[in-house]
Scaffold this motif. Sequence first.
Motif, PDB file in Angstrom:
ATOM      1  N   ARG A  27       6.369  29.658   4.119  1.00 27.21           N
ATOM      2  CA  ARG A  27       5.754  28.776   3.126  1.00 27.21           C
ATOM      3  C   ARG A  27       6.614  27.574   2.779  1.00 27.21           C
ATOM      4  N   THR A  28       7.903  27.626   3.116  1.00 25.03           N
ATOM      5  CA  THR A  28       8.771  26.474   2.859  1.00 25.03           C
ATOM      6  C   THR A  28       8.913  25.565   4.079  1.00 25.03           C
ATOM      7  N   ALA A  29       8.366  25.978   5.213  1.00 23.20           N
ATOM      8  CA  ALA A  29       8.433  25.143   6.431  1.00 23.20           C
ATOM      9  C   ALA A  29       7.268  24.158   6.405  1.00 23.20           C
ATOM     10  N   SER A  43      -7.726   5.861  -3.563  1.00 27.45           N
ATOM     11  CA  SER A  43      -8.593   6.818  -2.870  1.00 27.45           C
ATOM     12  C   SER A  43      -7.830   8.129  -2.695  1.00 27.45           C
ATOM     13  N   ILE A  44      -8.561   9.241  -2.779  1.00 28.41           N
ATOM     14  CA  ILE A  44      -7.947  10.575  -2.654  1.00 28.41           C
ATOM     15  C   ILE A  44      -8.836  11.460  -1.783  1.00 28.41           C
ATOM     16  N   PHE A  45      -8.201  12.284  -0.944  1.00 18.91           N
ATOM     17  CA  PHE A  45      -8.915  13.372  -0.270  1.00 18.91           C
ATOM     18  C   PHE A  45      -7.966  14.556  -0.090  1.00 18.91           C
ATOM     19  N   GLN A  46      -8.542  15.747   0.083  1.00 16.25           N
ATOM     20  CA  GLN A  46      -7.764  16.981   0.240  1.00 16.25           C
ATOM     21  C   GLN A  46      -8.154  17.677   1.532  1.00 16.25           C
ATOM     22  N   MET A  47      -7.237  18.470   2.067  1.00 11.49           N
ATOM     23  CA  MET A  47      -7.514  19.194   3.310  1.00 11.49           C
ATOM     24  C   MET A  47      -6.664  20.461   3.383  1.00 11.49           C
ATOM     25  N   GLU A  48      -7.176  21.454   4.120  1.00 14.62           N
ATOM     26  CA  GLU A  48      -6.426  22.680   4.402  1.00 14.62           C
ATOM     27  C   GLU A  48      -5.878  22.580   5.807  1.00 14.62           C
ATOM     28  N   VAL A  49      -4.554  22.714   5.930  1.00 15.46           N
ATOM     29  CA  VAL A  49      -3.865  22.538   7.207  1.00 15.46           C
ATOM     30  C   VAL A  49      -3.281  23.877   7.658  1.00 15.46           C
ATOM     31  N   PHE A  50      -3.561  24.261   8.913  1.00 13.40           N
ATOM     32  CA  PHE A  50      -2.995  25.487   9.488  1.00 13.40           C
ATOM     33  C   PHE A  50      -1.788  25.134  10.344  1.00 13.40           C
ATOM     34  N   LYS A  51      -0.771  26.023  10.310  1.00  6.82           N
ATOM     35  CA  LYS A  51       0.474  25.816  11.055  1.00  6.82           C
ATOM     36  C   LYS A  51       0.604  26.834  12.184  1.00  6.82           C
ATOM     37  N   LEU A  52       1.563  26.599  13.054  1.00  2.90           N
ATOM     38  CA  LEU A  52       1.863  27.482  14.186  1.00  2.90           C
ATOM     39  C   LEU A  52       3.342  27.857  14.165  1.00  2.90           C
ATOM     40  N   PRO A  53       3.743  28.932  14.892  1.00  2.00           N
ATOM     41  CA  PRO A  53       5.166  29.264  15.014  1.00  2.00           C
ATOM     42  C   PRO A  53       5.917  28.075  15.609  1.00  2.00           C
ATOM     43  N   PRO A  54       7.164  27.858  15.208  1.00  3.20           N
ATOM     44  CA  PRO A  54       8.035  28.723  14.375  1.00  3.20           C
ATOM     45  C   PRO A  54       7.970  28.386  12.887  1.00  3.20           C
ATOM     46  N   ASP A  55       6.891  27.751  12.417  1.00  9.67           N
ATOM     47  CA  ASP A  55       6.812  27.281  11.028  1.00  9.67           C
ATOM     48  C   ASP A  55       6.031  28.232  10.131  1.00  9.67           C
ATOM     49  N   LEU A  56       6.049  29.535  10.462  1.00  5.47           N
ATOM     50  CA  LEU A  56       5.305  30.501   9.663  1.00  5.47           C
ATOM     51  C   LEU A  56       6.131  30.939   8.464  1.00  5.47           C
ATOM     52  N   LEU A  94       0.872  -1.181   0.000  1.00  7.20           N
ATOM     53  CA  LEU A  94       0.000   0.000   0.000  1.00  7.20           C
ATOM     54  C   LEU A  94       0.906   1.227   0.000  1.00  7.20           C
ATOM     55  N   SER A  95       0.653   2.166  -0.895  1.00 12.31           N
ATOM     56  CA  SER A  95       1.469   3.377  -0.982  1.00 12.31           C
ATOM     57  C   SER A  95       0.587   4.589  -0.716  1.00 12.31           C
ATOM     58  N   ILE A  96       1.000   5.411   0.247  1.00 12.08           N
ATOM     59  CA  ILE A  96       0.281   6.644   0.585  1.00 12.08           C
ATOM     60  C   ILE A  96       1.175   7.824   0.218  1.00 12.08           C
ATOM     61  N   THR A  97       0.654   8.766  -0.562  1.00 14.49           N
ATOM     62  CA  THR A  97       1.414   9.950  -0.954  1.00 14.49           C
ATOM     63  C   THR A  97       0.795  11.188  -0.325  1.00 14.49           C
ATOM     64  N   TYR A  98       1.646  11.989   0.339  1.00 20.93           N
ATOM     65  CA  TYR A  98       1.217  13.231   0.984  1.00 20.93           C
ATOM     66  C   TYR A  98       1.784  14.382   0.153  1.00 20.93           C
ATOM     67  N   ASP A  99       0.911  15.011  -0.646  1.00 24.23           N
ATOM     68  CA  ASP A  99       1.335  16.088  -1.546  1.00 24.23           C
ATOM     69  C   ASP A  99       0.862  17.438  -1.019  1.00 24.23           C
ATOM     70  N   VAL A 100       1.770  18.417  -1.001  1.00 27.88           N
ATOM     71  CA  VAL A 100       1.401  19.798  -0.704  1.00 27.88           C
ATOM     72  C   VAL A 100       1.140  20.482  -2.038  1.00 27.88           C
ATOM     73  N   LEU A 101      -0.124  20.833  -2.297  1.00 25.89           N
ATOM     74  CA  LEU A 101      -0.517  21.398  -3.587  1.00 25.89           C
ATOM     75  C   LEU A 101      -0.246  22.893  -3.662  1.00 25.89           C
ATOM     76  N   SER A 102      -0.438  23.607  -2.562  1.00 27.71           N
ATOM     77  CA  SER A 102      -0.152  25.046  -2.501  1.00 27.71           C
ATOM     78  C   SER A 102       0.232  25.402  -1.072  1.00 27.71           C
ATOM     79  N   ALA A 103       1.113  26.402  -0.924  1.00 27.19           N
ATOM     80  CA  ALA A 103       1.637  26.742   0.404  1.00 27.19           C
ATOM     81  C   ALA A 103       1.594  28.248   0.631  1.00 27.19           C
ATOM     82  N   PHE A 104       1.221  28.621   1.859  1.00 27.21           N
ATOM     83  CA  PHE A 104       1.225  30.011   2.298  1.00 27.21           C
ATOM     84  C   PHE A 104       2.007  30.080   3.609  1.00 27.21           C
ATOM     85  N   ALA A 105       2.144  31.278   4.147  1.00 29.60           N
ATOM     86  CA  ALA A 105       2.972  31.444   5.342  1.00 29.60           C
ATOM     87  C   ALA A 105       2.455  30.617   6.511  1.00 29.60           C
TER      88      ALA A 105
END
Length: 471
Positions: free
Chosen positions: A166-168, A151-164, A28-39
């Motif tokens: 877009r490359t973190a 199977s595929i699903f998408q989600m919006e994930v919010f981050k916290l400091p110190p990862d503010l 079984l292969s699971i891929t975690y793709d970041v489609l777009s990134a913000f701060a």
Amino acid sequence: MHVCCKRDPKFKPKKVITKFMPRRYGDLSITYDVLSAFANRYQAQVTIDNLNPLGRLDHWNLTWEWMRNEFINTIKGAHTHKIDPSECIYGPQGQYYKDFDFTPVINCQKKPIISDLPKEKENDDKIGKLPYCCRNGTLLSPIMNETEARSIFQMEVFKLPPDLNRTALNPPQNWKIVGTINPSYTCGPPVRIDPSAFPDPKGIGIATAVASWQITCNITRPKAKAAKCCVSFSAYYAESVIPCNTCACGCEQTSKCDANKKPLLLPPEALLVPFENRDLMAKAWSNIKHLGPMPKKPPCPDNCGVSINWHVDSNYKTGWTARITLFNWGNNVFENWFSAIQMKKDVANGYENVYSFNGTKLPKEKSNTIFMQGLPGLKFLVGEVNGTNPNKDPRVPGKQQSIISFLKKNTPHINVDGGDGFPSKVFFNGEECALPPEFPKSTAAFKSKFGVFPAVLLVVLTFLLLTDWLH
């Protein structure tokens, strides 16, 4: 002073290329793709691919662990078991996002549990309308349907400091995925791979992900007394059936039964009734066939929701046949079920046909395996139902059955009656079933094609005729 500098004609700028790990093969292969990134947030897509022809998941539940206080704001193509923003409001998320409205937030758990959506939500504008989503958690074998093995699903994930930044980007860890009557999977950590490529939404060119990770999961063999299905053996040359192993699928109550005792031999008709109704049949069979005294404490049941009987039906000069019967002792209906039989040595090279199922012999490294699924209109293995008279008749299991034929042209050396006619592994919906430790033993009465009763009848008639002639 002055200095004159000349460009070096031999100078070539070095291209800095970031190399990532190659994609790995797993059951079984699971891929975690970041489609777009913000701060402070990013859009992620999770893709689950079933790559094993004998693998399968039904009603899958996926979980992981957030390591940096992330939370899921929205989700599409799946749902979380718990929708509760309270952990964000009273946690570090609420302390940082002081003016943020957490009411519509989907999930703030450190270890969320995520499941697929039912088919009715496939065209829902808010949570559906994603390719490969909304199949009620079913991941079929790629042999059955390559499209429904993903199977595929998408989600919006919010981050916290110190990862503010877009490359973190940090994927969740400790991934686990489970199904109902399916194999158990063990997943490795996320490994950074080359960004995944997708068809551009505008229909021109190829779009790539910002970053991608792969989680590889492999099937683990079930431990003793921890299977989810079991197998019984029988043969044309033996009167008794070797039933499923005692506690093959586990035992919780052992006060009235022995979890370590060998199961009692049964008459063939006993396979059609639930275990609790077999006691009297087993005792009567033991007395009729002189199988020895009954134990004071009977062996415990197999406790399996699905059982399979493999019966060697005939053995002749040019070939042999077997009969496989699937029993569903639970209330669940298995849609698009499949079963696979792995034979010893090269016995499967003699495979000819499966008559009531859709059967095929797998290629290459699995060439000793015969894969079977229901024909159109017979793809449901129904659950247990009441007998004709519920007040006195035992419940009746859901059942499907087929004859399998083999030729001896390519396997003239096999000993069908000696054990080569029985499988070394049996699978149901990807789960490896528990096998009996022994094969049926030949019974003298069954050595003759016609059995012992006609022979006795012949002797009696001969005696009567001789007596009449003498008088």
